[in-house]
Design a protein around this motif. Structure first.
Motif, short mmCIF file in Angstrom:
data_model
loop_
_atom_site.label_atom_id
_atom_site.label_comp_id
_atom_site.label_asym_id
_atom_site.label_seq_id
_atom_site.Cartn_x
_atom_site.Cartn_y
_atom_site.Cartn_z
N LYS C 297 21.07 60.11 64.21
CA LYS C 297 20.37 59.70 62.98
C LYS C 297 21.36 59.02 62.05
CE LYS C 297 16.63 63.06 62.17
NZ LYS C 297 16.22 64.17 61.28
N LYS C 299 21.43 57.44 58.32
CA LYS C 299 20.65 57.30 57.10
C LYS C 299 21.24 56.20 56.23
CE LYS C 299 18.49 60.05 53.50
NZ LYS C 299 18.38 61.42 52.93
N ASN C 329 15.90 54.27 54.88
CA ASN C 329 15.32 54.92 56.05
C ASN C 329 16.41 55.58 56.88
OD1 ASN C 329 12.31 54.38 57.35
ND2 ASN C 329 12.78 53.09 55.58
N ILE C 330 15.95 56.42 57.75
CA ILE C 330 16.82 56.96 58.79
C ILE C 330 16.53 56.15 60.05
CG2 ILE C 330 17.26 58.96 60.26
CD1 ILE C 330 16.22 60.66 57.78
N SER C 331 17.55 55.54 60.62
CA SER C 331 17.39 54.81 61.87
C SER C 331 17.97 55.66 62.98
CB SER C 331 18.12 53.47 61.81
OG SER C 331 17.60 52.69 60.76
N VAL C 332 17.30 55.68 64.10
CA VAL C 332 17.76 56.50 65.22
C VAL C 332 18.45 55.60 66.24
CG1 VAL C 332 17.10 58.11 67.03
CG2 VAL C 332 15.91 58.14 64.84
N GLU D 22 13.57 50.85 68.98
CA GLU D 22 13.87 51.19 67.59
C GLU D 22 12.96 52.30 67.11
OE1 GLU D 22 13.77 47.75 65.11
OE2 GLU D 22 15.23 46.68 66.33
N LEU D 23 13.56 53.25 66.46
CA LEU D 23 12.80 54.34 65.87
C LEU D 23 13.31 54.55 64.46
CD1 LEU D 23 10.87 56.78 65.93
CD2 LEU D 23 12.73 58.09 66.93
N TYR D 24 12.39 54.52 63.52
CA TYR D 24 12.76 54.75 62.12
C TYR D 24 12.06 56.00 61.61
CZ TYR D 24 14.49 50.09 62.58
OH TYR D 24 15.17 48.99 63.03
N ILE D 25 12.78 56.74 60.82
CA ILE D 25 12.25 57.96 60.21
C ILE D 25 12.30 57.78 58.71
CG2 ILE D 25 12.67 60.42 59.87
CD1 ILE D 25 13.95 60.42 62.69
N LYS D 26 11.16 57.94 58.08
CA LYS D 26 11.11 57.88 56.61
C LYS D 26 11.72 59.17 56.09
CE LYS D 26 7.57 57.24 53.10
NZ LYS D 26 6.13 57.30 52.85
N PRO D 27 12.79 59.11 55.34
CA PRO D 27 13.43 60.36 54.92
C PRO D 27 12.50 61.17 54.02
CG PRO D 27 14.84 58.46 54.43
CD PRO D 27 13.50 57.92 54.83
N TYR D 64 10.58 65.72 64.47
CA TYR D 64 11.72 64.80 64.33
C TYR D 64 11.32 63.59 63.49
CZ TYR D 64 15.82 62.13 65.95
OH TYR D 64 17.00 61.43 66.04
#
Lengths: 379, 379, 379, 379
Positions: C297, C299, C329-332, D22-27, D64
């Motif tokens: 992760k 950030k 955002n958090i990019s994985v 690509e995978l993004y996670i909204k914090p 996650y």
């Protein structure tokens, strides 16, 4: 507790008196054409009864929420990696899904995926009567059984196991085709488009199919908020029912929507475009006497953005080289007189290619935007 | 450089070959009714030629981008706080705006605001011929001059200087009315609704008007991304031109949209609602034999969300107490059989009040959603 | 009524007791670095006192709402197309804007644009004492007057009148430079970047400047909802005040943000990136003993998306060729062991180029993402 | 094909050379406090191994993607409606989920739901060693077995089978409590908050827990795009590992986040708020000599919006009665001198109640926003 209500419930408003459940569906607008309804369908879907990750009713609710009309659950006959945990027979996922279909109005079609290494690869048989007899070790026998049940059979992701660009029409495919057992091909599966398969459909009179082949929850792979959608088979049918859908499939009245592109025969794509767009007539009258710039509002009532590339404009008129008619938006086409001393011809039109409406792997739909140009000569 | 192009240019795509300008307008859909076009208008707007903060052409481009059809620039005659900096006469803002109107197709109506303390407060005169003769020290003379020019005259924000709830019909207003110089009232101005003025329009046959009275750039006060819009006067007109607009104003063929509410006569609101909504007939057939829950899709093709409050449902049917038919969305109405031993009546309907369609300060529009209930008795 | 409150008021909540005004600003986060505050500035802005379309205070409120720290209003001395309507002197726009600056905390710097055809084109003089003496017919005299007032002077859009790619350093520019009258150049103006000017700044020790040159309301040209922003000059200053800003400009402690790109010296860009990103240490320990895929992760706490291109990965590790570290955002980052028989080296790192951090017209910032790889050999 | 990659893959960019995922996670930002990490946890989750609708690994990927840190899968021991289809034992869902946990870094805790009608209703046992021995017909025996395995045990949705407002502490609950077998209570479950249970936690020293009890795919019930989240238990732990989480649970170092509200002890909520907010010192100096309005920027770096209600302001200062400090936004607090003849006191503060930070069913957190008011008396 009714599991279904838990499942589909989106918003709950608390009030002193009780509970209201609210569910909103963002319309995925594709216009009806040629006196047919345009049905949005996905005929390749997995559940935990093969290698998918959700219970079958969830597939119906997902389709309902994405504004689809019909689906087929196509669990693998041969490939059931969770079989130590999940034991039921090949009809079970349909049984579960069809209850949710009745509740929501989604047409659920009985189906299965016949799964073999290439050749011939995977085939979906939809409109099955009973999936269990297909469970033999012999794929050719399975296809025959499906055919004898009256199924509509199509070849899946024809590039498999390669993701793309490796379609090969083998002797086995020729045999299946000659037997009358291949009725269509997936020219689109999940993230992939198969140009050779597209051409085969055109050349051999096969029905063009596009499906999601979804395994996880649908929102894992598509972000509806961004306007993304799974690939779909568009069916041009009299009604939303099994008979009409089957009739359309047999008559090749389909198109495929994939990644913002529409793929199909000219008559279908032209009418979808035509029924998507509205231009106020007065807006097409371009007054180049009093001003040298004109604004033309083009409203796109559909959920498909059309990407236009200029092929040609009348002399002395500047028009944008590229123009996107954004889904559910009004796009402004700005045209300019580029030479004040010489006036444009009075009746004119702008020739555009729609780069995301595909008639064949290499051909796109061309359209004309008519203009009536007022010039000094007009008077 | 052409200032206008700078002004309206939203996106520029850089390519090796040149520049394409793109402008998209989010449609503000309110359906046409009764063979009239529904025009979205704002007849109260300021520029730097009185106490507004933008150049007049910007008001036209703002309207164009918000999907309006017609505006009037109504700079104050008496109140020009920037007069040490800005010197021109009372026709100047119209002159500048009307050029932009021709480019964009926005109808720009010549107008001015006659500005006096209460009573009688402020009046807008629209469809003026020449604003300069109004610049006298005598408001009653000004109104008469405007009237003699054939203007349509309405009373602005009738609660002024109080923001709301202080409307008072004085002798002066009676005199203006008796002279035939008051043709309408703003029942909505910017953030405020005036219920007494609403009732006066109904009782005295005055035209209902709703306007923004905007001073800063429009995006300072309204967030279009959130679906917010300025208040507008809806005009039901044969065409989008000055004559048709004037004709509709004179015939009281208007409604007001404000803060998500529609205010107007029943015939207009009922038809706007009817033309906004589509329900698939098959969806209204509720099968309570095979299931005890039914899902009814209600599509709202307009940009107005309708807020429904349940007035009554047939016995043994549960329907949501509150339901919002969200703008440009499909809303799912879930009905349930609440007693399996007793079946609901076969033909039934749900009675709802639409709480944001206002017929008078206290009356709302009521509608019925028809259902055809299949029960055991049906067979 | 206080015009300002009308201007900046965004949302009003009606309650029985009164009115609450709410204003929200979407943060435009760029981290502070090297013990300096990172100030977001725009030193090229027009109002109706030259050829802009809004009143000067609006420029301050626009900056406040876009989360800027400082601006200069730079109305043209020579080019005042509205001068028949707008009469005041060259200090007037500053006078009006500075009042709004005090209210909001935006630092407003007195300035003017010296406007002449190329060569030398347009120059902005900021930190002027009095703009009126500049109104001579002789641009060289004007620059000298500005310099004598202690102004910081920079060359605007050096490709003018061509939008881009036509920068030419003439004898006149050399003369101005030799006189010590040119302190910086706009390497970015509105939609355009000037690579030659960028290189001149590096070669000649000039301060890099990037500005909007905005004429219409700012929302006409930039859609903040989409994350768009005007170009800005980033100032690395002790405090947000005029003296610190001037000090940073004189010391070339600036960078330019334009269209999602950051342009500046390595020390500034490296620290902005470093202070934008956080990676949990435990996440960088990649366990290739028990699994062959690892998720890391990353950030990004800033409002700048960083676009990474893979330069090199350790043998036997697959890493994405391209990766965007999305703003806020958090990019994985997914890394895989691509050969189970051979284990990757234990200590390793991924080399990426950040394609939108520009050190020179041709150089980008390179970074390393450290990994600690656990393999069978580890034990 | 690796099912997991299919599952979690969000976006694929096609290039000539290969594929990038690509995978993004909204914090979901909630600040760390008091030298603890703030972990976002959900300890009540179902899969198809009881009455949930998804495969267990999906629960990990959902967590996650929602930026959670730890989960427990709590399939019912007694209630397995799909048992004709799904056959495996009570440890199976944990086995599957824990593999995905290792890949992603999500801590997965072994758990089960002991399911009995009220009293005592449902209990979750987390930190189990082996779930199978719990499968007895005797709930009290089950709780004892869980306790003997060292589980942390809490009472679920204590109002069950009523959705809310029916919590009753029976003799059975007292017995379980007296045996030391009840360590916490869900004061929040899915859409419901239980005020009596909240008070019991405070009175009896039980740990406050909040969970989703999710059955369908998580996106069916929560719209992350709108900022919605499942309810969570916040754990204030040394590290993100099982031991630290258990330690925090045993020490009642938890808070609950539900529907935008934070529920917990004052020390935790106060520090979360304090660490969420930043105000520039210079902004709190209110200059009422030169102006009568001041703008104070309050930045909320957390993903929780704080809703403030004015308790008191110094004499002669107007402050907003209600103010929302919007998540991840800068909110502008506008204060005004409401009487120019009398100046406010110099040192002052605004007293606000934060209506969504709940210390008990009836108590909210109060805070003070300090101001330094410059007035004529200041000099």
């Amino acid at each position: 507790m009714n599991i279904f209500l838990t499942g589909l419930m989106i918003t709950m408003c608390f009030s002193g008196m009780g509970i209201t459940q609210e569910l909103y569906i963002k319309p995925f607008n594709i216009p009806d054409i040629l006196n047919y309804k345009t049905l949005k369908c996905d005929f390749h879907i997995h559940t935990i009864f093969s290698d998918g990750k959700v219970w079958p009713d969830i597939r119906v609710y997902e389709a309902y929420k994405e504004d689809l009309d019909a689906i087929a659950i196509t669990d693998h006959i041969e490939h059931r990696p969770f079989s130590n945990d999940v034991k039921s027979d090949h009809n079970r996922s349909y049984e579960i899904a069809s209850v949710a279909g009745k509740e929501t109005g989604i047409t659920v079609i009985k189906a299965a995926e016949i799964t073999h290494k290439m050749p011939p690869g995977h085939f979906n048989a939809i409109f099955l009567k009973d999936s269990n007899p297909l469970d033999t070790a012999n794929y050719m026998a399975e296809i025959e059984i499906a055919s004898n049940q009256g199924a509509f059979i199509f070849w899946n992701h024809p590039s498999y196991p390669h993701p793309e660009n490796k379609e090969l029409w083998s002797d086995v495919h020729q045999l299946i085709f000659d037997n009358g057992w291949m009725h269509g091909i997936e020219i689109v599966n999940s993230k992939y488009y198969y140009p050779k398969a597209h051409q085969w459909c055109l050349d051999k009179g096969l029905t063009m199919i596009g499906n999601s082949d979804i395994h996880p929850p649908i929102t894992f792979d598509y972000d509806f908020q961004k306007g993304e959608h799974r690939p779909m088979t568009l069916i041009f049918a009299e009604e939303n029912n099994k008979k009409s859908i089957r009739n359309a499939l047999d008559s090749q009245r389909t198109a495929v929507i994939w990644n913002g592109n529409l793929i199909g025969k000219e008559t279908y794509l032209k009418n979808i475009f035509k029924n998507s767009i509205s231009i106020d007539h007065s807006d097409t009258i371009v007054d180049f006497i009093n001003q040298n710039t004109a604004f033309i509002k083009i409203k796109n009532n559909s959920s498909i953005s059309y990407h236009l590339k200029l092929l040609g404009a009348p002399q002395h008129i500047d028009a944008p080289k590229n123009l996107t008619l954004k889904a559910n938006n009004i796009s402004v086409l700005v045209v300019k007189a580029n030479n004040n001393s010489q006036t444009p011809t009075q009746t004119a039109g702008l020739d555009y290619q729609i780069t995301n409406l595909w008639l064949s792997p290499s051909e796109r739909l061309n359209i004309k935007i008519p203009l009536l140009v007022l010039t000094d000569q007009t008077n």
